[in-house]
Design a protein around this motif. Structure first.
Motif, PDB file in Angstrom:
ATOM      1  N   UNK A  90       9.823 -25.131  13.014  1.00 11.25           N
ATOM      2  CA  UNK A  90       8.468 -25.016  13.564  1.00 11.25           C
ATOM      3  C   UNK A  90       8.366 -23.672  14.271  1.00 11.25           C
ATOM      4  N   UNK A  91       7.275 -22.961  14.031  1.00 10.64           N
ATOM      5  CA  UNK A  91       7.134 -21.606  14.575  1.00 10.64           C
ATOM      6  C   UNK A  91       5.706 -21.396  15.055  1.00 10.64           C
ATOM      7  N   UNK A  92       5.520 -20.877  16.267  1.00 12.13           N
ATOM      8  CA  UNK A  92       4.163 -20.520  16.700  1.00 12.13           C
ATOM      9  C   UNK A  92       3.924 -19.046  16.367  1.00 12.13           C
ATOM     10  N   UNK A  93       2.903 -18.790  15.560  1.00 12.62           N
ATOM     11  CA  UNK A  93       2.652 -17.458  15.034  1.00 12.62           C
ATOM     12  C   UNK A  93       1.836 -16.568  15.967  1.00 12.62           C
ATOM     13  N   UNK A  94       1.632 -15.304  15.513  1.00 12.51           N
ATOM     14  CA  UNK A  94       0.845 -14.315  16.270  1.00 12.51           C
ATOM     15  C   UNK A  94      -0.569 -14.839  16.517  1.00 12.51           C
ATOM     16  N   UNK A  95      -1.067 -15.663  15.593  1.00 16.25           N
ATOM     17  CA  UNK A  95      -2.423 -16.203  15.715  1.00 16.25           C
ATOM     18  C   UNK A  95      -2.470 -17.461  16.582  1.00 16.25           C
ATOM     19  N   UNK A  96      -1.336 -17.827  17.178  1.00 16.10           N
ATOM     20  CA  UNK A  96      -1.311 -18.990  18.063  1.00 16.10           C
ATOM     21  C   UNK A  96      -1.112 -20.313  17.342  1.00 16.10           C
ATOM     22  N   UNK A  97      -1.141 -20.271  16.014  1.00 15.98           N
ATOM     23  CA  UNK A  97      -1.000 -21.506  15.219  1.00 15.98           C
ATOM     24  C   UNK A  97       0.467 -21.878  15.044  1.00 15.98           C
ATOM     25  N   UNK A  98       0.745 -23.181  15.038  1.00 16.39           N
ATOM     26  CA  UNK A  98       2.106 -23.625  14.713  1.00 16.39           C
ATOM     27  C   UNK A  98       2.189 -23.825  13.201  1.00 16.39           C
ATOM     28  N   UNK A  99       3.248 -23.287  12.592  1.00 18.99           N
ATOM     29  CA  UNK A  99       3.500 -23.499  11.162  1.00 18.99           C
ATOM     30  C   UNK A  99       4.836 -24.213  10.987  1.00 18.99           C
ATOM     31  N   UNK A 100       4.974 -24.887   9.868  1.00 15.46           N
ATOM     32  CA  UNK A 100       6.244 -25.541   9.536  1.00 15.46           C
ATOM     33  C   UNK A 100       6.799 -24.896   8.279  1.00 15.46           C
ATOM     34  N   UNK A 101       8.079 -24.574   8.303  1.00 17.03           N
ATOM     35  CA  UNK A 101       8.756 -24.037   7.120  1.00 17.03           C
ATOM     36  C   UNK A 101       9.982 -24.895   6.828  1.00 17.03           C
ATOM     37  N   UNK A 102      10.363 -24.948   5.557  1.00 19.27           N
ATOM     38  CA  UNK A 102      11.661 -25.547   5.233  1.00 19.27           C
ATOM     39  C   UNK A 102      12.712 -24.684   5.935  1.00 19.27           C
ATOM     40  N   UNK A 103      13.647 -25.325   6.624  1.00 22.38           N
ATOM     41  CA  UNK A 103      14.632 -24.574   7.422  1.00 22.38           C
ATOM     42  C   UNK A 103      15.758 -24.067   6.531  1.00 22.38           C
ATOM     43  N   UNK A 104      15.382 -23.157   5.622  1.00 25.84           N
ATOM     44  CA  UNK A 104      16.365 -22.640   4.660  1.00 25.84           C
ATOM     45  C   UNK A 104      16.046 -21.182   4.331  1.00 25.84           C
ATOM     46  N   UNK A 105      17.048 -20.337   4.455  1.00 25.79           N
ATOM     47  CA  UNK A 105      16.866 -18.915   4.190  1.00 25.79           C
ATOM     48  C   UNK A 105      16.714 -18.683   2.695  1.00 25.79           C
TER      49      UNK A 105
END
Ligand code: FES
Ligand SMILES: [Fe+2]
Length: 382
Positions: free
Chosen positions: A76-91
Motif C-alpha cells: 500500500x502506498x500513498x502517492x503524490x496526489x494523496x491517493x492510496x494505491x495497492x500494488x502486488x508486492x513483487x519487484x
C-alpha cells in the motif's frame, strides 16, 4: 463474479446449510478443517473485495505498508496526489518483495532491497541501475502491478482479482449506517494483535450472535442485555445488527461510563445502541456512541487467524485533558479473550471426526446470514 470452480465441500452439507432458517444446519465440518477448502477460500473469497487496513495507517505522501504475504502480498502506498494505491508486492526485476511483510516505510519512491530498482509512488519504474539508456527497461511496461483499491470511510478494500464487481454493490445499503460515525475522521489510538488457533469463519460466527453472551460475557451482559436489538437486512455483501445498552450506560465499558466524547451528529438511537457489522469477509466494525472498534482478520491457515483489533476515537476525545482510551480497550480486550477461548475450543471440537453440523437457535439468525452467504459463495454465487 470471478468464481472458477465450486468449493470442495459436500453438496448435501451445503443444501442443509441453505435450508430455511429454523431448519438449516451449520456448514459442513470440511469448511473449518480441510486445507483444500481454505485454499479455495483464499483464492475465491479473499481473491475479491476484502479489507487490507486503515487509510490512517498511511500517513502522508510516500507512506508505504506491506500487508499479507506470499501470494497475497500487497504493498500500500500513498502517492503524490494523496491517493492510496495497492500494488502486488513483487519487484518487476526478479521478484523480490518490495517491502517485508508487515513493514512500513516513508520515502518519495519505492525501492527494491535486492538490486535497488526504484519506482515512482504511482508504480512507474524510475530507475534500473546499470542498464544503459538503450537496453534499459521501459518505465511503463515494467511498472508495478496495480490492484483495484477503494478507500471507503477510512477503510481500505482491495480486489486482487479485478473482477469481483462494482464496490458499490459490495457495500450497498451501508452509507446511511456507517456514514454518521464519520469513521474516516476518527483516530486509531490503540491496537491489539491476536493470533488465534481457529478458522476465520468461527470468529465471524461468534461475532454474529449474543446467544453465548450470558454464559461467557458476564461484564458485557451487565451493560448490554444479550437479547436486545435486532439484525438488519442489507442488500450487499455486509451483514450485522444492533444491540441496546441499559439506561444508565453511556457506552460499552466495564462501568458503562464513557471516558471520551460522543461522536458528533449521531441520532438518539445511535447514542443508545452499538451497531455490529461484518464487512464480508474479514472486517468486523463495532460502532459505539463514542468510539469505533474494528477487528481485521487475516486467515493464516485453516485453523489459524491473525486478528488486529483497533480502537478509534473522535479528535475531541483526544483533546480532552488526561484522555485515556483504556475504558474501551480493557473492556473489549477482556471480552475478546473470552470470545477467543470459545472460538479456539470450537476449532478443537470441530477437528474431531465425530463433529457434525448442528442446528441454529432462534437468536442465531445473524449466524444464518453469514453461513448462507459463505454456502452461496462455495456454490459459485453471491
Ligand atoms: S528483484 Fe528487485 S531489483 Fe532485483
Ligand atoms: Fe462474544
Amino acid at each position: 463474479m470471478f468464481k472458477q470452480t465450486p468449493a470442495p465441500v459436500p453438496a448435501d452439507g451445503l443444501a442443509a446449510a441453505l435450508a430455511p432458517f429454523g431448519q438449516s444446519r451449520m456448514l459442513p465440518r470440511e469448511a473449518y478443517v480441510d486445507p483444500k477448502v481454505f485454499d479455495w477460500e483464499k483464492q475465491n473469497i479473499f481473491g475479491g473485495w476484502h479489507c487490507v487496513g486503515h487509510a490512517g495507517d498511511l500517513d502522508g505522501v510516500g507512506a508505504q505498508k506491506a500487508v499479507g504475504s506470499g501470494s497475497d502480498g500487497i504493498l500500500l502506498v500513498r502517492g503524490e496526489d494523496g491517493r492510496v494505491r495497492a500494488f502486488a508486492n513483487v519487484c518487476r526485476h526478479r521478484g523480490h518483495e518490495l517491502l517485508a511483510c508487515g513493514a512500513s516505510a516513508k520515502r518519495r519512491g519505492i525501492i527494491c532491497p535486492y538490486h535497488s530498482w526504484s519506482y515512482k509512488l504511482n508504480g512507474e519504474l524510475r530507475n534500473a541501475p546499470a542498464f544503459d539508456g538503450i537496453s534499459g527497461p521501459d518505465p511503463v511496461e515494467f511498472g508495478l502491478t496495480e490492484l483495484a483499491l477503494v478507500d471507503w470511510h477510512g477503510y481500505l478494500f482491495v480486489d486482487p482479482s479485478g473482477s469481483d464487481g462494482d464496490f458499490a454493490l459490495h457495500i450497498a445499503g451501508l452509507e446511511e449506517v456507517v456514514g454518521p460515525y464519520r469513521t474516516e475522521d476518527l483516530r486509531v489510538v490503540a491496537r491489539h494483535s491476536y493470533e488465534l488457533d481457529t478458522n476465520w469463519k468461527v470468529i465471524v460466527e461468534n461475532y454474529q450472535e449474543c446467544y453465548h453472551c450470558s454464559t461467557i460475557h458476564p461484564e458485557l451482559s451487565k451493560i448490554s442485555p444479550p437479547t436486545s436489538g435486532e439484525n438488519i437486512d442489507l442488500p450487499g455483501d455486509w451483514m450485522g445488527g444492533w444491540m441496546g445498552m441499559i439506561d444508565e450506560a453511556e457506552t460499552m465499558s466495564l462501568s458503562g461510563r464513557s471516558g471520551g466524547v460522543a461522536i458528533k451528529g449521531l441520532s438518539e438511537h445511535e447514542l443508545r445502541t452499538v451497531m455490529y457489522l461484518v464487512g464480508f469477509p474479514n472486517l468486523l466494525v463495532s460502532l459505539h456512541p463514542d468510539y469505533v472498534m474494528t477487528h481485521l482478520m487475516t486467515p493464516l491457515a485453516v485453523d489459524r487467524t491473525h486478528v488486529e483489533c483497533a480502537w478509534a476515537f473522535p479528535r475531541e476525545a483526544l483533546d480532552k485533558p488526561g484522555f485515556d482510551p483504556s475504558y474501551a480497550v480493557d473492556f473489549w480486550d477482556l471480552t475478546n479473550r473470552q470470545d477467543w477461548a470459545a472460538c479456539e475450543s470450537v476449532q478443537r471440537g470441530l477437528s474431531s471426526p465425530h463433529a457434525q453440523p448442528g442446528p441454529l437457535a432462534p437468536d442465531e439468525d445473524g449466524v444464518y446470514q453469514f453461513v448462507t452467504r459463505v454456502a452461496r459463495a462455495y456454490m459459485g454465487s453471491r
